[in-house]
Design a protein around this motif. Structure first.
Motif, PDB file in Angstrom:
ATOM      1  N   SER A  25       0.849  -1.186   0.000  1.00  0.00           N
ATOM      2  CA  SER A  25       0.000   0.000   0.000  1.00  0.00           C
ATOM      3  C   SER A  25       0.884   1.236   0.000  1.00  0.00           C
ATOM      4  CB  SER A  25      -0.919   0.023   1.224  1.00  0.00           C
ATOM      5  OG  SER A  25      -0.159   0.059   2.412  1.00  0.00           O
ATOM      6  N   GLY A  26       0.335   2.336  -0.526  1.00  0.00           N
ATOM      7  CA  GLY A  26       1.054   3.605  -0.488  1.00  0.00           C
ATOM      8  C   GLY A  26       1.897   3.913  -1.699  1.00  0.00           C
ATOM      9  N   PHE A  27       1.861   3.054  -2.711  1.00  0.00           N
ATOM     10  CA  PHE A  27       2.637   3.353  -3.913  1.00  0.00           C
ATOM     11  C   PHE A  27       2.086   4.606  -4.598  1.00  0.00           C
ATOM     12  CE2 PHE A  27       5.602   0.211  -3.826  1.00  0.00           C
ATOM     13  CZ  PHE A  27       5.136  -1.093  -3.925  1.00  0.00           C
ATOM     14  N   THR A  28       2.987   5.450  -5.076  1.00  0.00           N
ATOM     15  CA  THR A  28       2.565   6.625  -5.833  1.00  0.00           C
ATOM     16  C   THR A  28       2.801   6.433  -7.325  1.00  0.00           C
ATOM     17  OG1 THR A  28       4.733   7.649  -5.499  1.00  0.00           O
ATOM     18  CG2 THR A  28       3.003   8.168  -3.896  1.00  0.00           C
ATOM     19  N   SER A  29       3.442   5.355  -7.672  1.00  0.00           N
ATOM     20  CA  SER A  29       3.715   5.038  -9.071  1.00  0.00           C
ATOM     21  C   SER A  29       3.146   3.662  -9.381  1.00  0.00           C
ATOM     22  CB  SER A  29       5.225   5.045  -9.331  1.00  0.00           C
ATOM     23  OG  SER A  29       5.523   4.458 -10.578  1.00  0.00           O
ATOM     24  N   SER A  30       2.812   3.437 -10.660  1.00  0.00           N
ATOM     25  CA  SER A  30       2.323   2.119 -11.070  1.00  0.00           C
ATOM     26  C   SER A  30       3.471   1.234 -11.543  1.00  0.00           C
ATOM     27  CB  SER A  30       1.288   2.267 -12.188  1.00  0.00           C
ATOM     28  OG  SER A  30       1.880   2.909 -13.306  1.00  0.00           O
ATOM     29  N   ARG A  31       4.653   1.789 -11.601  1.00  0.00           N
ATOM     30  CA  ARG A  31       5.815   1.020 -12.035  1.00  0.00           C
ATOM     31  C   ARG A  31       6.723   0.772 -10.835  1.00  0.00           C
ATOM     32  NH1 ARG A  31       8.076   2.601 -17.965  1.00  0.00           N
ATOM     33  NH2 ARG A  31       6.121   2.362 -19.105  1.00  0.00           N
ATOM     34  N   ASN A  32       6.578  -0.410 -10.282  1.00  0.00           N
ATOM     35  CA  ASN A  32       7.371  -0.761  -9.117  1.00  0.00           C
ATOM     36  C   ASN A  32       7.991  -2.140  -9.322  1.00  0.00           C
ATOM     37  OD1 ASN A  32       6.389   1.488  -7.181  1.00  0.00           O
ATOM     38  ND2 ASN A  32       4.529   0.584  -7.996  1.00  0.00           N
ATOM     39  N   CYS A  33       9.092  -2.368  -8.675  1.00  0.00           N
ATOM     40  CA  CYS A  33       9.713  -3.681  -8.669  1.00  0.00           C
ATOM     41  C   CYS A  33       9.415  -4.310  -7.313  1.00  0.00           C
ATOM     42  CB  CYS A  33      11.217  -3.553  -8.888  1.00  0.00           C
ATOM     43  SG  CYS A  33      12.091  -5.129  -8.862  1.00  0.00           S
ATOM     44  N   MET A  34       8.837  -5.488  -7.332  1.00  0.00           N
ATOM     45  CA  MET A  34       8.535  -6.207  -6.098  1.00  0.00           C
ATOM     46  C   MET A  34       9.390  -7.464  -6.072  1.00  0.00           C
ATOM     47  SD  MET A  34       6.088  -4.483  -4.596  1.00  0.00           S
ATOM     48  CE  MET A  34       5.369  -5.680  -3.476  1.00  0.00           C
ATOM     49  N   GLY A  35      10.098  -7.659  -4.984  1.00  0.00           N
ATOM     50  CA  GLY A  35      10.997  -8.801  -4.901  1.00  0.00           C
ATOM     51  C   GLY A  35      10.818  -9.603  -3.633  1.00  0.00           C
ATOM     52  N   TRP A  36      11.340 -10.812  -3.700  1.00  0.00           N
ATOM     53  CA  TRP A  36      11.423 -11.671  -2.515  1.00  0.00           C
ATOM     54  C   TRP A  36      12.899 -11.968  -2.250  1.00  0.00           C
ATOM     55  CZ3 TRP A  36       7.540 -12.656   0.709  1.00  0.00           C
ATOM     56  CH2 TRP A  36       6.241 -12.508   0.249  1.00  0.00           C
ATOM     57  N   PHE A  37      13.280 -11.815  -1.004  1.00  0.00           N
ATOM     58  CA  PHE A  37      14.634 -12.128  -0.558  1.00  0.00           C
ATOM     59  C   PHE A  37      14.541 -13.150   0.564  1.00  0.00           C
ATOM     60  CE2 PHE A  37      17.688  -9.018  -2.378  1.00  0.00           C
ATOM     61  CZ  PHE A  37      16.792  -8.296  -3.143  1.00  0.00           C
ATOM     62  N   ARG A  38      15.648 -13.801   0.845  1.00  0.00           N
ATOM     63  CA  ARG A  38      15.679 -14.706   1.988  1.00  0.00           C
ATOM     64  C   ARG A  38      17.035 -14.616   2.665  1.00  0.00           C
ATOM     65  NH1 ARG A  38      15.522 -20.600  -1.075  1.00  0.00           N
ATOM     66  NH2 ARG A  38      17.640 -20.531  -1.983  1.00  0.00           N
ATOM     67  N   GLN A  39      17.001 -14.916   3.948  1.00  0.00           N
ATOM     68  CA  GLN A  39      18.233 -14.883   4.722  1.00  0.00           C
ATOM     69  C   GLN A  39      18.242 -16.032   5.711  1.00  0.00           C
ATOM     70  OE1 GLN A  39      19.053 -11.149   6.698  1.00  0.00           O
ATOM     71  NE2 GLN A  39      21.238 -11.621   6.805  1.00  0.00           N
ATOM     72  N   ALA A  40      19.199 -16.922   5.530  1.00  0.00           N
ATOM     73  CA  ALA A  40      19.390 -18.041   6.444  1.00  0.00           C
ATOM     74  C   ALA A  40      20.376 -17.614   7.529  1.00  0.00           C
ATOM     75  CB  ALA A  40      19.915 -19.256   5.685  1.00  0.00           C
ATOM     76  N   PRO A  41      20.335 -18.255   8.697  1.00  0.00           N
ATOM     77  CA  PRO A  41      21.244 -17.888   9.786  1.00  0.00           C
ATOM     78  C   PRO A  41      22.699 -17.932   9.337  1.00  0.00           C
ATOM     79  CG  PRO A  41      19.557 -19.368  10.577  1.00  0.00           C
ATOM     80  CD  PRO A  41      19.393 -19.303   9.101  1.00  0.00           C
ATOM     81  N   GLY A  42      23.410 -16.849   9.586  1.00  0.00           N
ATOM     82  CA  GLY A  42      24.817 -16.798   9.253  1.00  0.00           C
ATOM     83  C   GLY A  42      25.130 -16.532   7.793  1.00  0.00           C
ATOM     84  N   LYS A  43      24.096 -16.265   7.014  1.00  0.00           N
ATOM     85  CA  LYS A  43      24.303 -16.033   5.578  1.00  0.00           C
ATOM     86  C   LYS A  43      23.801 -14.654   5.185  1.00  0.00           C
ATOM     87  CE  LYS A  43      24.261 -20.822   4.000  1.00  0.00           C
ATOM     88  NZ  LYS A  43      23.722 -21.771   2.994  1.00  0.00           N
ATOM     89  N   GLU A  44      24.260 -14.228   4.016  1.00  0.00           N
ATOM     90  CA  GLU A  44      23.816 -12.949   3.473  1.00  0.00           C
ATOM     91  C   GLU A  44      22.370 -13.069   2.972  1.00  0.00           C
ATOM     92  OE1 GLU A  44      27.096 -10.761   4.241  1.00  0.00           O
ATOM     93  OE2 GLU A  44      25.558  -9.966   2.903  1.00  0.00           O
ATOM     94  N   ARG A  45      21.679 -11.935   2.983  1.00  0.00           N
ATOM     95  CA  ARG A  45      20.343 -11.901   2.394  1.00  0.00           C
ATOM     96  C   ARG A  45      20.494 -11.991   0.879  1.00  0.00           C
ATOM     97  NH1 ARG A  45      16.012  -7.637   4.663  1.00  0.00           N
ATOM     98  NH2 ARG A  45      16.885  -8.571   6.558  1.00  0.00           N
ATOM     99  N   GLU A  46      19.741 -12.896   0.274  1.00  0.00           N
ATOM    100  CA  GLU A  46      19.875 -13.115  -1.163  1.00  0.00           C
ATOM    101  C   GLU A  46      18.542 -12.948  -1.876  1.00  0.00           C
ATOM    102  OE1 GLU A  46      20.997 -17.106  -2.192  1.00  0.00           O
ATOM    103  OE2 GLU A  46      19.422 -18.020  -0.985  1.00  0.00           O
ATOM    104  N   GLY A  47      18.635 -12.479  -3.109  1.00  0.00           N
ATOM    105  CA  GLY A  47      17.434 -12.323  -3.920  1.00  0.00           C
ATOM    106  C   GLY A  47      16.924 -13.665  -4.392  1.00  0.00           C
ATOM    107  N   VAL A  48      15.620 -13.854  -4.302  1.00  0.00           N
ATOM    108  CA  VAL A  48      14.986 -15.104  -4.718  1.00  0.00           C
ATOM    109  C   VAL A  48      14.254 -14.912  -6.037  1.00  0.00           C
ATOM    110  CG1 VAL A  48      13.266 -16.828  -4.109  1.00  0.00           C
ATOM    111  CG2 VAL A  48      14.746 -15.862  -2.331  1.00  0.00           C
TER     112      VAL A  48
END
Length: 127
Positions: A25-48
């Protein structure tokens, strides 16, 4: 102000499926990138995976290709991550993220691309 509210996740045995949802909610533009990331214990957050809203452009990490599918419902301002054939190595905290512009092959997986983040939801896959 953009807000991202996640739902879904939980615990499942290897080979099972889960679905994550992210309501924006709250977008002011119709062009947005929506992503999912994940982070396991002791690891970097990575793009899924990621999707450009209002377009057919989707991106996903090699580790989830053929198993995870990102989709969108523009009418609901929602993005989903369908996760099938889950593996123990998929266990992580999963985060929804949004950028106020479209992303591309060169930056969809970069944390710095995104302005907004959801609260995170745990996915646990047991063997």
């Amino acid at each position: 102000q953009v807000q991202l509210v996640q739902s879904g996740g939980g615990s499942v045995q290897a080979g099972g499926s889960l679905r994550l949802s992210c309501a924006a909610s709250g977008f002011t533009s119709s062009r947005n990138c929506m992503g999912w990331f994940r982070q396991a214990p002791g690891k970097e957050r990575e793009g899924v995976a990621a999707v450009n809203t209002g377009s057919i452009s989707t991106y996903s990490a090699d580790s989830v290709k053929g198993r995870f599918t990102i989709s969108q419902d523009n009418a609901k301002n929602a993005v989903y991550l369908q996760m099938n054939s889950l593996k123990p190595e998929d266990t992580a905290m999963y985060y929804c993220a949004a950028a106020s512009y479209w992303c591309g092959y060169g930056n969809w997986y970069d944390r710095g691309t995104y302005n907004y983040w959801g609260q995170g939801t745990q996915v646990t896959v047991s063997s």
